[in-house]
Design a protein around this motif. Structure first.
Motif, mmCIF file in Angstrom:
data_model
loop_
_atom_site.group_PDB
_atom_site.id
_atom_site.type_symbol
_atom_site.label_atom_id
_atom_site.label_comp_id
_atom_site.label_asym_id
_atom_site.label_seq_id
_atom_site.Cartn_x
_atom_site.Cartn_y
_atom_site.Cartn_z
ATOM 1 N N ALA A 146 0.848 -1.190 0.000
ATOM 2 C CA ALA A 146 0.000 0.000 0.000
ATOM 3 C C ALA A 146 0.881 1.237 0.000
ATOM 4 O O ALA A 146 1.786 1.361 0.825
ATOM 5 C CB ALA A 146 -0.902 0.006 1.226
ATOM 6 N N THR A 205 -5.482 -2.105 5.193
ATOM 7 C CA THR A 205 -4.707 -0.895 5.486
ATOM 8 C C THR A 205 -5.324 -0.055 6.601
ATOM 9 O O THR A 205 -4.702 0.896 7.060
ATOM 10 C CB THR A 205 -4.576 -0.003 4.235
ATOM 11 N N VAL A 241 -2.823 0.503 -4.034
ATOM 12 C CA VAL A 241 -2.669 -0.805 -3.412
ATOM 13 C C VAL A 241 -2.406 -1.801 -4.537
ATOM 14 O O VAL A 241 -3.117 -1.832 -5.525
ATOM 15 C CB VAL A 241 -3.918 -1.226 -2.615
#
Length: 89
Positions: A6, A64, A85
């Motif tokens: 991420a 995340t 991502v």
């Protein structure tokens, strides 16, 4: 469980924020299961720079979210945004 990388954009509270110290605090705040990848500084405007950090997290729903919450709680952080991502290289 797979992993994803991420890219997270962290905006400091102001132009005078020491980005090296902020980066260290961000890395120290990473929750269990998240791993620091790399980072770079991104010029924004008028001397303000953001930190773009790559964090490796588990490929789970909300993967995340815990990192975003941890980063948002760090002193000197104005905002946290996941910009990308994908699979780690």
């Amino acid at each position: 469980m797979g992993e994803v990388a991420a890219t997270i954009k962290i905006m400091p509270v102001d132009v005078d924020t020491n980005l090296e110290e902020l980066k260290d605090r961000l890395i120290a705040s990473l929750p269990e299961g998240a791993e620091y990848g790399t980072h770079e500084e991104e010029p924004i405007a008028f001397g303000l720079k953001a930190i773009k950090m790559i964090v490796i997290v588990g490929d789970l729903e909300g993967g995340t979210e815990s990192v975003e919450q941890a980063f948002a709680a760090v002193e000197g952080v104005e905002s946290v945004t996941v910009t990308e991502v994908g699979r780690p290289v």
